[in-house]
Write a protein that holds these residues in place. Structure first.
Motif, mmCIF file in Angstrom:
data_model
loop_
_atom_site.group_PDB
_atom_site.id
_atom_site.type_symbol
_atom_site.label_atom_id
_atom_site.label_comp_id
_atom_site.label_asym_id
_atom_site.label_seq_id
_atom_site.Cartn_x
_atom_site.Cartn_y
_atom_site.Cartn_z
ATOM 1 N N ALA A 305 46.887 -15.029 -27.930
ATOM 2 C CA ALA A 305 45.946 -14.972 -26.813
ATOM 3 C C ALA A 305 46.133 -16.114 -25.826
ATOM 4 O O ALA A 305 45.897 -15.944 -24.627
ATOM 5 C CB ALA A 305 44.511 -14.962 -27.340
ATOM 6 N N THR A 306 46.530 -17.280 -26.295
ATOM 7 C CA THR A 306 46.646 -18.424 -25.393
ATOM 8 C C THR A 306 47.736 -18.240 -24.346
ATOM 9 O O THR A 306 47.619 -18.709 -23.216
ATOM 10 C CB THR A 306 46.934 -19.711 -26.184
ATOM 11 N N SER A 307 48.813 -17.522 -24.717
ATOM 12 C CA SER A 307 49.939 -17.328 -23.803
ATOM 13 C C SER A 307 50.091 -15.889 -23.332
ATOM 14 O O SER A 307 50.760 -15.615 -22.329
ATOM 15 C CB SER A 307 51.244 -17.757 -24.483
ATOM 16 N N GLY A 308 49.495 -14.930 -24.061
ATOM 17 C CA GLY A 308 49.684 -13.519 -23.756
ATOM 18 C C GLY A 308 50.981 -12.961 -24.301
ATOM 19 O O GLY A 308 51.283 -11.785 -24.115
ATOM 20 N N ARG A 309 51.762 -13.782 -24.990
ATOM 21 C CA ARG A 309 53.052 -13.338 -25.511
ATOM 22 C C ARG A 309 52.855 -12.499 -26.766
ATOM 23 O O ARG A 309 52.185 -12.898 -27.725
ATOM 24 C CB ARG A 309 53.932 -14.549 -25.840
ATOM 25 N N CYS A 310 53.442 -11.295 -26.774
ATOM 26 C CA CYS A 310 53.360 -10.390 -27.917
ATOM 27 C C CYS A 310 54.745 -10.201 -28.536
ATOM 28 O O CYS A 310 55.765 -10.321 -27.859
ATOM 29 C CB CYS A 310 52.809 -9.032 -27.492
ATOM 30 N N GLU A 311 54.757 -9.876 -29.815
ATOM 31 C CA GLU A 311 56.007 -9.629 -30.521
ATOM 32 C C GLU A 311 55.875 -8.389 -31.384
ATOM 33 O O GLU A 311 54.799 -8.112 -31.941
ATOM 34 C CB GLU A 311 56.377 -10.834 -31.404
ATOM 35 N N ILE A 312 56.969 -7.659 -31.493
ATOM 36 C CA ILE A 312 57.030 -6.504 -32.383
ATOM 37 C C ILE A 312 57.375 -6.985 -33.788
ATOM 38 O O ILE A 312 58.293 -7.793 -33.971
ATOM 39 C CB ILE A 312 58.059 -5.482 -31.890
ATOM 40 N N VAL A 313 56.629 -6.522 -34.781
ATOM 41 C CA VAL A 313 56.924 -6.835 -36.177
ATOM 42 C C VAL A 313 57.990 -5.861 -36.657
ATOM 43 O O VAL A 313 57.766 -4.647 -36.629
ATOM 44 C CB VAL A 313 55.660 -6.722 -37.041
ATOM 45 N N PRO A 314 59.159 -6.344 -37.070
ATOM 46 C CA PRO A 314 60.246 -5.442 -37.467
ATOM 47 C C PRO A 314 59.845 -4.545 -38.634
ATOM 48 O O PRO A 314 59.204 -4.991 -39.583
ATOM 49 C CB PRO A 314 61.370 -6.402 -37.884
ATOM 50 N N GLY A 315 60.200 -3.283 -38.531
ATOM 51 C CA GLY A 315 60.024 -2.373 -39.660
ATOM 52 C C GLY A 315 58.937 -1.347 -39.494
ATOM 53 O O GLY A 315 59.188 -0.217 -39.055
#
Length: 331
Positions: A305-315
């Motif tokens: 939330a602090t940066s807005g950066r999201c990541e996909i969890v592999p699998g």
């Protein structure tokens, strides 16, 4: 994937018009036919991104628990996972339905510890387990058992409470099936010192230190149970669903929208895993009235939330993932 669970008691009533079980509840605080609860082992780490796929519970430290059955609903408590794996008809004429509660420490074996768990939750630290049993309470004149709420201290294996307070009176003219369908009792969560549930007749609080069970007043409410506000209150998920797809928004306490990056823009944010990180899924592609269109997927994601950066969890994809039944009142 929509992460909000339908009312568990209503589901149980739909599955079975007549419910029976093993043993009776005395309707008050304290155990009667209590289970042989596991105890005395180090608590499993409940922090970080926790989810189940099939018969495997994935923990926040990248380790996993093989639990022996496909998980439908679960919590982390004590030294492992408590979970349901889908109920079954029971009785000589298959006249009732149960959804047993299982426990596993990750050795690939599922141990049944209670005959029915129509709803379950746990404290944030995994010390206390709470579940609702719709199958083993005293039956009314129509054959419907009274709902029983059980709270267990997993560090000692003791039942803090086993109660039917606020769940109607099977010895009266109450038709419990109709009562539960209308009022839909449900667990509301656990704080550091109190467990809360909504009964069919009254709302109830259980003191974790004494086991005292008491009807709550109108002003005695558990913390917010919508699951959309971050634990520290700085961000809120706006639950939005448009054009056949989730399009949730993340906003600050003063209403400023957080721009999410790193994943497709249509997201379903369903579970805060820390003060600043929320988990959910993203729609990679499109959807219509029949579901995902050809070639589209919904990967599991986390967003800071602090940066807005999201990541996909592999699998895993959203369709395969089960998040734990968190304590709405965790604290």
């Amino acid at each position: 994937m929509r992460g909000r669970r339908l009312g568990p008691v209503l589901l149980a009533l739909v599955l079975a018009s007549s419910v029976a079980g093993c043993g009776d509840s005395d309707g008050g605080g304290g155990g009667t036919d209590s289970a042989d609860w596991p105890s005395g082992k180090p608590a499993v780490d409940t922090s970080g991104l926790v989810y189940a796929v099939g018969d495997t519970v994935h923990l926040g430290d990248d380790s996993s628990l093989e639990v022996g059955k496909k998980v439908e609903h679960f919590v982390l408590a004590g030294a492992g996972a408590y979970f349901t794996a889908g109920g079954h008809d029971a009785g000589g004429d298959a006249s009732y339905y149960v959804d047993p509660l299982y426990y596993s420490t990750g050795d690939g074996k599922a141990r049944e510890v209670a005959p029915d768990a129509s709803d379950l939750t746990a404290s944030a630290d995994g010390r206390y387990l709470m579940y609702m049993d719709m199958g083993s309470g005293k039956k009314d004149g129509f054959g419907t058992p009274q709902a029983v709420v059980v709270v267990v201290d997993t560090t000692t294996g003791d039942e803090v409470a086993r109660t039917s307070e606020g769940m109607g009176d099977p010895g009266s003219d109450d038709d419990l099936a109709d009562l539960y369908e209308d009022a839909e009792p449900q667990l509301e969560g656990i704080t550091a010192d109190t467990a809360y549930y909504q009964g069919a007749r009254d709302d109830v609080a259980i003191d974790l230190s004494t086991g005292k069970v008491a009807v709550r007043g109108d002003d005695d409410k558990p913390p917010s149970s919508d699951g959309l506000r971050s634990p520290d209150g700085r961000w809120t998920v706006e639950d939005v669903y448009e054009d056949y797809a989730p399009q949730d928004r993340l906003v600050t306490a003063d209403g400023q929208r957080v721009q999410l990056t790193g994943v497709p823009p249509k997201v379903d944010l369903v579970r805060w895993i820390s003060d600043t990180v929320v988990a959910g899924s993203a729609l990679d592609g499109s959807a219509d009235a029949e579901g995902l269109t050809a070639g589209s997927t919904e990967p599991l994601i986390t967003c800071e939330a602090t940066s807005g950066r999201c990541e996909i969890v592999p699998g895993p994809t959203a369709a395969d993932v089960v998040f734990p039944e968190s304590s709405a009142a965790a604290g």
